[in-house]
Enzyme design. Structure first.
Site, PDB file in Angstrom:
ATOM      1  N   ASP A  30      41.070  54.624  21.328  1.00  0.00           N
ATOM      2  CA  ASP A  30      41.036  53.431  22.164  1.00  0.00           C
ATOM      3  C   ASP A  30      40.176  52.408  21.451  1.00  0.00           C
ATOM      4  O   ASP A  30      39.374  52.754  20.603  1.00  0.00           O
ATOM      5  CB  ASP A  30      40.318  53.736  23.480  1.00  0.00           C
ATOM      6  CG  ASP A  30      41.139  54.597  24.392  1.00  0.00           C
ATOM      7  OD1 ASP A  30      42.341  54.700  24.157  1.00  0.00           O
ATOM      8  OD2 ASP A  30      40.558  55.149  25.335  1.00  0.00           O
ATOM      9  N   ASP A  36      40.651  57.989  28.658  1.00  0.00           N
ATOM     10  CA  ASP A  36      39.659  58.027  29.720  1.00  0.00           C
ATOM     11  C   ASP A  36      40.244  58.051  31.127  1.00  0.00           C
ATOM     12  O   ASP A  36      39.640  58.543  32.040  1.00  0.00           O
ATOM     13  CB  ASP A  36      38.667  56.859  29.579  1.00  0.00           C
ATOM     14  CG  ASP A  36      39.373  55.549  29.281  1.00  0.00           C
ATOM     15  OD1 ASP A  36      40.532  55.394  29.703  1.00  0.00           O
ATOM     16  OD2 ASP A  36      38.774  54.684  28.627  1.00  0.00           O
ATOM     17  N   ASP A  47      45.949  59.154  31.180  1.00  0.00           N
ATOM     18  CA  ASP A  47      45.815  59.592  29.790  1.00  0.00           C
ATOM     19  C   ASP A  47      45.892  61.109  29.679  1.00  0.00           C
ATOM     20  O   ASP A  47      46.055  61.653  28.578  1.00  0.00           O
ATOM     21  CB  ASP A  47      44.462  59.136  29.208  1.00  0.00           C
ATOM     22  CG  ASP A  47      44.438  57.646  28.924  1.00  0.00           C
ATOM     23  OD1 ASP A  47      45.521  57.086  28.693  1.00  0.00           O
ATOM     24  OD2 ASP A  47      43.350  57.050  28.927  1.00  0.00           O
TER      25      ASP A  47
HETATM   26  P1  ATP Z   1      41.573  50.448  25.289  1.00  0.00           P
HETATM   27  O1  ATP Z   1      40.338  50.881  25.968  1.00  0.00           O
HETATM   28  O2  ATP Z   1      42.687  51.414  25.375  1.00  0.00           O
HETATM   29  O3  ATP Z   1      41.316  49.876  23.963  1.00  0.00           O
HETATM   30  P2  ATP Z   1      41.591  48.562  27.227  1.00  0.00           P
HETATM   31  O4  ATP Z   1      41.006  49.577  28.117  1.00  0.00           O
HETATM   32  O5  ATP Z   1      40.768  47.475  26.720  1.00  0.00           O
HETATM   33  O6  ATP Z   1      42.227  49.243  26.048  1.00  0.00           O
HETATM   34  P3  ATP Z   1      43.001  47.772  29.455  1.00  0.00           P
HETATM   35  O7  ATP Z   1      41.744  48.022  30.170  1.00  0.00           O
HETATM   36  O8  ATP Z   1      44.231  48.485  29.796  1.00  0.00           O
HETATM   37  O9  ATP Z   1      42.825  47.936  27.926  1.00  0.00           O
HETATM   38  O10 ATP Z   1      43.233  46.213  29.556  1.00  0.00           O
HETATM   39  C1  ATP Z   1      44.426  45.607  29.191  1.00  0.00           C
HETATM   40  C2  ATP Z   1      44.413  44.166  29.627  1.00  0.00           C
HETATM   41  O11 ATP Z   1      44.318  44.085  31.045  1.00  0.00           O
HETATM   42  C3  ATP Z   1      43.238  43.355  29.099  1.00  0.00           C
HETATM   43  O12 ATP Z   1      43.558  42.747  27.885  1.00  0.00           O
HETATM   44  C4  ATP Z   1      43.019  42.331  30.184  1.00  0.00           C
HETATM   45  O13 ATP Z   1      43.827  41.210  29.978  1.00  0.00           O
HETATM   46  C5  ATP Z   1      43.481  43.035  31.438  1.00  0.00           C
HETATM   47  N1  ATP Z   1      42.344  43.587  32.192  1.00  0.00           N
HETATM   48  C6  ATP Z   1      41.417  44.462  31.758  1.00  0.00           C
HETATM   49  N2  ATP Z   1      40.550  44.772  32.715  1.00  0.00           N
HETATM   50  C7  ATP Z   1      40.914  44.082  33.809  1.00  0.00           C
HETATM   51  C8  ATP Z   1      40.417  43.990  35.156  1.00  0.00           C
HETATM   52  N3  ATP Z   1      39.365  44.657  35.553  1.00  0.00           N
HETATM   53  N4  ATP Z   1      41.061  43.171  36.008  1.00  0.00           N
HETATM   54  C9  ATP Z   1      42.143  42.497  35.617  1.00  0.00           C
HETATM   55  N5  ATP Z   1      42.670  42.538  34.384  1.00  0.00           N
HETATM   56  C10 ATP Z   1      42.068  43.320  33.481  1.00  0.00           C
END
Ligand code: ATP
Length: 894
Positions: A333, A633, A637
């Site tokens: 990730d 996490d 997953d």
């Molecule tokens: P990884 O940890 O796998 O690298 P990530 O956890 O950063 O990825 P996600 O959390 O799935 O990826 O987030 C994907 C997208 O969703 C982000 O780029 C953002 O635009 C949106 N996002 C993330 N967190 C939130 C939230 N709490 N509320 C709304 N949108 C969110």
């Protein structure tokens, strides 16, 4: 005195309010003092500890071993033949050996058990109206527990509030299909699987949220009632151990046959007395069987697990240790693993301006600028509206604590709280002014979150998810139609800086709307703007990635973020090179399995990927022969974590469900810890290989000596009890030191091991032959030298035994590195020198102590004998080093 919670109650058949009343609690939870009192009364929320095998049984188990049984039989036969002293020694040594095995096995088990305890679960409870995270062991009946997706239910709960709560109860009922929970009472006769208003300890929340009151803890819980079933101790077992055990068995059998053949040849071929030949045959069996091997493998694994724990990687399943050593691809990730997961809003783009913000971390310090000029935020109404939306569509909180500003909750949302604070908006005040009526929580699948309030529905999420629901945008002088091209350009600009981009929007709710749902969220939102959030890479990750690349391991980033953001962060860290391709989740979806397999190895950055894509990626990589470590996490997953060769869960931000599915848990969520674990995994495998390559040739040397002496018609240079001494004490002591060898620098400079590679290679056979001959030759030489200079047979044998032990010590130093020269680093091999010191003291006792002289038939040696024994030992050391040099030279030439 602790007492059991009131168990006889059929909590599932009573109304929730009634249960709360009986347990003397309410929706705000117990007070701290009442919780403490109840903890005293009901005891901690722990399952009864598994019944460990009693010590005497574990000791007896040591005799459940073919070699030991052969030895005991030999001991009895020897007694019948009238050799009382020999019989006593054989039986005595067997018992001492069992004792050593017993102690070592106990230590390995204890070390592994201690590591198991390092992952203690916590529970979110309400106490005195405050939400707290407490150690699950401190839960008491009457506590109010909050459940969320990914949690493991910490005690038996009577639920009184559920929102799409689905629980997987396989641990209790064996039923893998999740159960949808509700709050209504059920029939009092219902079996646990049908008690829908209950959540049981040990089951997993796979979806939704809920609240319940604790009705039973520890042994009183449903799982506690059946925990006798779970009490079976987990045996230390891995594929390598199983292979070693079966190898040992085959070897033992082969050696048994050899001993019989030698016996027959000696009696009927060479005319030795049968009683003498019997002792020789026993000697061969004892000398050749690698009795220490399984123990060494177990100990090496246990030490490896301990070392990994010290470096923040907790191994949950022992086979993962071995697999780690052969990992060829790590899928990781981005957020939190490669980056610090400390988010700060750096840019805000509205329809008319792009704001730049100063400051780092969660403190609301720093000014706001437009085009390099500091501005007064009050003058920009849309900025204020956007910040308010970000604050209310949010479950995190930032507060000023003693150590500065602290975040509780998701860092992305924390960044939005700080943005609001910078604009003078307080969470408590705004939440009171516009209370939340409903929520669609964020999920990686749909990538947005929405909240419903009296006057507005707020929506925040990934730009494509939000923009798809907008038809207008807010301007300084009212709403205007959405300018798609403008927003796309803004998004690309923010993402190219490596920023995580979120869009914020709002609309007026429908008349009397009381709920939000995924299917009926609808469109017609008004876009307020975009925010660009920075999440700096972790310092140590760059170096760790470089080490992985040096070790022939391909690292792939799989992230939910935008492709351009992902690309920017990847190139900052050195993943995938500048020209590398990026695949997005939707591109993966459009591909067939075969197409995916064809490209998956070459692509290092996967963006906008969700958990289902992770599973397909693992499968595609594995189909190409890769050994894949995969991080994760969330609840979703879990399938990818299970499927990966090594599933790696996050200890801090990961859910309990992901941890259960993983083979290893990182306590610091840091990519660098995966790198360290791989290094330790390689070291474990290398040390096991060293132990094998050490033990087999030393055994071979002893057998070689006996067989050669017989062929030459000489007297036996070493008696069976002396062989027992050498094998059971000196060899095991020496070889254990190999398990403690630290990681060699070279272990991360070569490509991953092929998992199909056989432990017993041609190289091993060659080394076995060479060292066996050198040892046998040296001991026979010493034996003859002693005899020709007029020494007694006892003295000649003592010298031969000492030669074997000194040879073993010298070869132990050789084994510090199997392929490379060790002469430059001899003194640094501390574990070996320590073992040699212990063994040499034992040898002095063996040679000069009258009792041992009597038991083992030894005699004192003059200094001169030690002189040439040590000289021959040194020669052996140099010859093996010479062989390594020659091999390297030959390898370079081919
Ligand atoms: P990884 O940890 O796998 O690298 P990530 O956890 O950063 O990825 P996600 O959390 O799935 O990826 O987030 C994907 C997208 O969703 C982000 O780029 C953002 O635009 C949106 N996002 C993330 N967190 C939130 C939230 N709490 N509320 C709304 N949108 C969110």
């Amino acid at each position: 005195m602790t007492q059991q919670a009131p168990r006889a109650e059929a909590w599932h058949a009573r109304a929730a309010s009634e249960v709360l009343a009986v347990l003397n609690t309410d929706g705000a939870g117990l007070s701290a003092s009442e919780a403490e009192l109840r903890l005293q009364r009901y005891g901690p929320n722990l399952l009864p500890v598994a019944q460990v095998r009693p010590a005497w049984l574990r000791f007896l188990d040591q005799f459940n071993n073919l070699l030991v049984l052969v030895l005991l039989a030999a001991g009895v036969l020897t007694l019948l033949l009238g050799h009382v002293l020999d019989a006593a020694v054989i039986i005595g040594v067997t018992i001492v050996n069992a004792l050593i095995g017993f102690v070592q096995e106990g230590r390995a088990e204890a070390a592994l058990a201690a590591i198991g305890k390092m992952l203690t679960p916590t529970a979110r409870v309400l106490r005195g109206g405050q939400q707290l995270a407490v150690d699950a062991a401190r839960l008491v009946p009457g506590d109010i527990v909050l459940l969320a997706e990914g949690d493991k239910v910490p005690a038996d709960l009577r639920l009184f509030e559920v929102k799409a709560l689905r629980v997987e109860e396989a641990a209790l009922t064996g039923e893998a299909e999740p159960v949808e929970k509700s709050v209504a009472p059920v029939d009092s006769e219902a079996v646990p699987g049908d008690r829908l208003c209950m959540a049981f300890s040990g089951t997993l929340v796979v979806h939704g949220q809920g609240r319940g009151v604790v009705v039973a803890t520890g042994a009183a819980s449903e799982i506690g009632q059946i925990s006798a079933m779970l009490a079976a101790v987990e045996r230390i077992d891995t594929p390598l151990l199983t292979r070693m055990a079966s190898f040992s068995r085959q070897l033992t059998l082969a050696i048994g046959v050899l001993a019989v053949v030698v016996f027959a040849l000696g009696v009927w071929g060479a005319g030795y007395a049968w009683s003498e030949m019997f002792m020789v045959a026993v000697g061969i069996a004892v000398a050749a069987i690698p009795e220490g091997l399984p123990a060494i493998v177990t100990i090496t694994l246990a030490i490896g697990v301990q070392r990994m724990a010290k470096r923040n990687a907790i191994v949950r399943r022992l086979p993962a240790v071995e697999t780690l050593g052969s990992v060829s691809v790590i899928c990781t990730d981005k957020t939190g693993t490669l980056t610090r997961n400390e988010m700060t809003v750096l840019r805000v783009a509205t329809g008319e301006q792009v704001f730049e913000l100063d400051g780092t971390g969660y403190g609301p310090e720093g000014g706001i600028h437009v085009g390099g000029r500091r501005i007064e935020p009050r003058d920009y109404a849309v900025l204020g509206e956007l910040a308010l939306a970000g604050l209310l569509c949010n479950d995190a909180q930032v507060r000023q604590g003693v150590d500065g500003w602290q975040l509780q909750g998701d860092p992305t949302e924390g960044a939005l709280c700080t943005l609001a604070l910078k604009l003078g908006l307080e969470h408590a005040e705004e939440a009171a002014r516009a209370p939340r009526h409903d929520v669609i929580p964020f999920a990686a699948e749909h990538r947005y979150m929405a909240t419903l309030h009296e006057a507005a529905i707020y929506l925040k999420g990934a730009p494509e998810a939000v923009l798809a629901r907008c038809d207008r945008q807010r301007g300084d002088s009212g709403d205007i139609p959405l300018d798609q091209a403008y927003w796309l350009a803004q998004e690309t600009a923010l993402a190219s800086e490596g920023l995580r981009v979120l869009a914020l929007a709002q609309r007026v709710p429908d008349a009397e709307q009381a709920e939000l749902s995924l299917d009926a969220l609808g469109g017609h939102f008004v876009l307020l703007g975009l925010v660009g959030i920075i999440d700096p890479p972790r310092e140590e990750v760059r170096a760790s990635l470089a080490r992985c690349h040096g070790a022939g391991i391909r690292v792939k980033m799989i992230t939910g973020d935008h492709a351009i953001t992902a690309r920017a962060i990847a190139s900052q860290l050195g993943i995938g090179g500048d020209a590398g391709r990026t695949l997005t989740g939707s591109q993966i979806e459009a591909m067939s399995d075969a197409d995916l397999r064809a490209v998956v190895h070459e692509v290092d950055v996967f963006a906008r990927a969700s958990p289902a894509h992770k599973l397909r990626l693992v499968e595609a990589l594995q189909a190409g022969g890769a050994v894949v470590a995969m991080t994760g996490d969330g609840v979703n997953d879990a399938p990818a974590l299970k499927r990966a060769s090594v599933g790696v869960a996050m200890g801090q931000k990961g859910t309990e469900v992901a941890r259960e599915a993983a083979g290893m848990v990182l306590t610091d969520d840091n990519f660098a810890s995966i790198g360290h674990a791989v290094e330790e995994g390689r070291t474990v495998y290398e040390n096991i290989r060293k132990a094998i390559l050490y033990i087999l040739p030393t055994n071979g040397g002893e057998v070689g000596g006996i067989v050669l002496a017989m062929l030459l018609g000489w007297q036996m240079p070493i008696t069976p009890v002396q062989i027992l001494w050498v094998n059971m004490f000196t060899e095991i002591t020496l070889s254990i030191s190999l398990a403690f060898l630290p990681a060699a620098a070279a272990c991360m400079q070569r490509p991953p091991r092929d998992p199909a590679e056989s432990l017993i290679s041609g190289f091993l056979l060659w080394r076995l032959l060479l060292v066996s001959l050198l040892m046998a030759g040296a001991s026979l030489l010493v034996f003859q030298l002693e005899l020709t200079t007029g020494a007694s047979i006892a003295q000649a044998r003592t010298a031969a035994v000492n030669m074997i032990v000194v040879g073993e010590a010298a070869y132990l130093l050789n084994c510090g590195d199997l392929e490379h020269c060790v002469l430059g680093s001899l003194l640094r091999n501390r574990p070996a020198w320590l073992a040699i010191a212990v063994v040499m003291s034992l040898q002095l006792a063996f040679t000069y102590l009258p009792t041992l002289q009597l038991l083992f038939g030894t005699a004192a040696l003059p200094v001169a004998s030690w002189g040439y024994i040590l000289l021959l030992g040194l020669t052996l050391l140099l010859l093996v080093e010479g062989e390594k040099g020659l091999r390297m030279w030959l390898e370079r030439r081919t």
